[in-house]
Design a protein around this motif. Structure first.
Motif, PDB file in Angstrom:
ATOM      1  N   ILE A   1      -0.461   6.521  -6.646  1.00  0.00           N
ATOM      2  CA  ILE A   1      -2.105   6.746  -6.603  1.00  0.00           C
ATOM      3  C   ILE A   1      -2.591   7.530  -5.398  1.00  0.00           C
ATOM      4  O   ILE A   1      -2.351   7.551  -4.354  1.00  0.00           O
TER       5      ILE A   1
ATOM      6  N   LEU B   1       3.697   1.574  -1.389  1.00  0.00           N
ATOM      7  CA  LEU B   1       4.252   1.570  -2.821  1.00  0.00           C
ATOM      8  C   LEU B   1       3.138   2.339  -3.703  1.00  0.00           C
ATOM      9  O   LEU B   1       3.345   2.952  -4.520  1.00  0.00           O
ATOM     10  N   CYS B   2       1.909   1.820  -3.397  1.00  0.00           N
ATOM     11  CA  CYS B   2       0.713   2.200  -4.282  1.00  0.00           C
ATOM     12  C   CYS B   2       0.582   3.710  -3.952  1.00  0.00           C
ATOM     13  O   CYS B   2       0.135   4.242  -4.780  1.00  0.00           O
TER      14      CYS B   2
ATOM     15  N   GLU C   1      -2.158   6.180   8.599  1.00  0.00           N
ATOM     16  CA  GLU C   1      -1.086   4.847   8.948  1.00  0.00           C
ATOM     17  C   GLU C   1      -0.078   4.803   7.782  1.00  0.00           C
ATOM     18  O   GLU C   1       1.194   4.558   8.046  1.00  0.00           O
TER      19      GLU C   1
ATOM     20  N   GLU D   1       0.762  -1.183  -0.045  1.00  0.00           N
ATOM     21  CA  GLU D   1       0.058  -0.020   0.032  1.00  0.00           C
ATOM     22  C   GLU D   1       1.037   1.276   0.250  1.00  0.00           C
ATOM     23  O   GLU D   1       0.528   2.242  -0.534  1.00  0.00           O
TER      24      GLU D   1
ATOM     25  N   LEU E   1     -12.595   3.615   6.635  1.00  0.00           N
ATOM     26  CA  LEU E   1     -11.397   3.823   5.619  1.00  0.00           C
ATOM     27  C   LEU E   1     -10.224   4.326   6.406  1.00  0.00           C
ATOM     28  O   LEU E   1      -8.918   3.755   6.124  1.00  0.00           O
ATOM     29  N   GLN E   2     -10.303   5.223   7.272  1.00  0.00           N
ATOM     30  CA  GLN E   2      -9.239   5.891   8.117  1.00  0.00           C
ATOM     31  C   GLN E   2      -8.618   4.857   9.003  1.00  0.00           C
ATOM     32  O   GLN E   2      -7.363   4.984   9.083  1.00  0.00           O
TER      33      GLN E   2
ATOM     34  N   ARG F   1      -4.527   7.621   4.129  1.00  0.00           N
ATOM     35  CA  ARG F   1      -4.864   7.638   5.616  1.00  0.00           C
ATOM     36  C   ARG F   1      -3.443   7.595   6.205  1.00  0.00           C
ATOM     37  O   ARG F   1      -2.303   7.258   5.710  1.00  0.00           O
TER      38      ARG F   1
ATOM     39  N   ALA G   1      -5.883   7.991  -4.257  1.00  0.00           N
ATOM     40  CA  ALA G   1      -7.199   7.474  -3.704  1.00  0.00           C
ATOM     41  C   ALA G   1      -7.087   7.697  -2.472  1.00  0.00           C
ATOM     42  O   ALA G   1      -5.883   7.437  -1.715  1.00  0.00           O
ATOM     43  N   PRO G   2      -8.206   8.104  -1.671  1.00  0.00           N
ATOM     44  CA  PRO G   2      -8.188   8.458  -0.197  1.00  0.00           C
ATOM     45  C   PRO G   2      -7.646   7.082   0.756  1.00  0.00           C
ATOM     46  O   PRO G   2      -7.035   7.492   1.846  1.00  0.00           O
ATOM     47  N   TYR G   3      -7.540   5.915   0.160  1.00  0.00           N
ATOM     48  CA  TYR G   3      -7.308   4.828   1.027  1.00  0.00           C
ATOM     49  C   TYR G   3      -5.845   4.870   1.295  1.00  0.00           C
ATOM     50  O   TYR G   3      -5.080   4.441   2.378  1.00  0.00           O
ATOM     51  N   PHE G   4      -5.241   5.212   0.128  1.00  0.00           N
ATOM     52  CA  PHE G   4      -3.591   5.509   0.431  1.00  0.00           C
ATOM     53  C   PHE G   4      -3.377   6.734   1.132  1.00  0.00           C
ATOM     54  O   PHE G   4      -1.861   7.053   1.129  1.00  0.00           O
TER      55      PHE G   4
END
Lengths: 167, 149
Positions: free
Chosen positions: A48, A43-44, A57, A41, B142-143, A55, A50-53
């Motif tokens: 990328i 590396l992504c 952490e 994640e 998501l967070q 966050r 996107a919101p997930y990447f």
């Protein structure tokens, strides 16, 4: 015998003890919980948006996960270089003997398996290191269930491929 | 913490995975086909070493430099089993879990580049689709994420 230069591997007790020691030292010295799949994640997240990447952490862990992943590649390189020299190769052990696809077939096969690894480990929240070694050692139920799922699915798949002639 | 210490940890870990057989296609198949004990011995020994050590470290509660030790347990959700099954199939197909993908690339196994590309695309798809997975998977917010490891 390993596929790599046909050398004998370490005794399982030596390799297992070393992995346990590394896990404990990583926590004791650097306060990090061993885990590798989140590094994908990271590396992504480099490319990328996107919101997930984005966050917290992921942002916080770039500093340790990316150099750790680089170290894994370096460790493999040194292992090959000191056991007979580094050179690129395609040997794939029993896959060559029993299935026998060439380089293009292997790349497609590996890419498909890799897709399942990337998707599956991130959905499960960890892989063999974060769940199987750290999580189980920490008696986490999520990790016990995840590791049992990894093993069950792997056992079924390998038996389908190699025992029942699925391919 | 200096990035070099993490490179060093990764290098030693990668070396052990390489020389132990954990990054070897035949040893992984031997584990799943019950024809080789090596990987069961490695994972079992690693847990037997880590579990009591972890218990002691948590009881002490401090890192080597005196900071508060943090061990965050992973959230439990149906994705553990669903994702776990997907990963198990991929582990068998490639003979690699995430660490060994990178170790195999380092060893010079060219097919591992296919696995690495697949794993990155898989992780990218997961992150991009995160909010579209069915509610019954009950993935954490998501967070929070599914668990970092």
């Amino acid at each position: 015998m390993l596929i790599l230069h046909q050398i004998e591997p370490y005794h399982w007790a030596v390799a297992g003890f070393a992995i346990g020691a590394i896990t404990l030292l990583l926590l004791w010295v650097t306060n990090q919980r061993l885990g590798i799949s989140t590094g994908f994640e990271d590396l992504c997240g480099l490319v990328i948006k996107a919101p997930y990447f984005r966050r917290g952490e992921i942002a916080r862990s770039h500093g340790w996960r990316l150099p750790f992943l680089g170290g894994l590649v370096l460790g493999g390189f040194l292992s090959a270089a000191t056991s007979g020299g580094w050179a690129p190769f395609w040997d794939l052990g029993m896959f060559d003997t029993l299935i026998g696809w060439g380089p293009a077939g292997k790349l497609v096969w590996m890419f498909c398996g890799g897709l399942l690894i990337g998707l599956g480990t991130r959905m499960a929240g960890g892989c063999t290191s974060g769940h199987g070694i750290f999580g189980i050692s920490n008696l986490e139920r999520a990790s016990l269930e995840s590791m049992a799922s990894f093993m069950a699915a792997g056992i079924v798949t390998s038996n389908l491929v190699y025992r029942l002639g699925g391919i | 913490m200096n990035a070099l210490i993490y490179v060093a940890f990764g290098t030693v870990f990668g070396w052990v995975l390489s020389r132990g057989g954990a990054a070897d296609y035949d040893y992984i198949q031997g584990m799943f086909l019950f024809t080789n004990f090596q990987l069961y011995g490695i994972i079992g020994t690693a847990v037997l070493v880590t579990a009591p050590g972890l218990w002691l470290l948590k009881r002490r509660g401090r890192t080597a430099f005196g900071a508060a030790l943090t061990v965050k347990p992973k959230p439990r959700h149906p994705g553990n089993v669903v994702g776990g099954v997907l990963f198990g199939v991929g582990w068998s197909i490639t003979g690699m879990c995430p660490g060994p993908i990178l170790v195999n690339v380092g060893e010079g196994k060219l097919y591992a580049l296919g696995a690495l590309a697949g794993a990155l695309v898989g992780a990218a798809l997961f992150g991009v689709l995160y909010e579209r997975f069915p509610a019954r998977l009950r993935l954490p917010a998501l967070q929070v994420g599914t668990g970092d490891g």
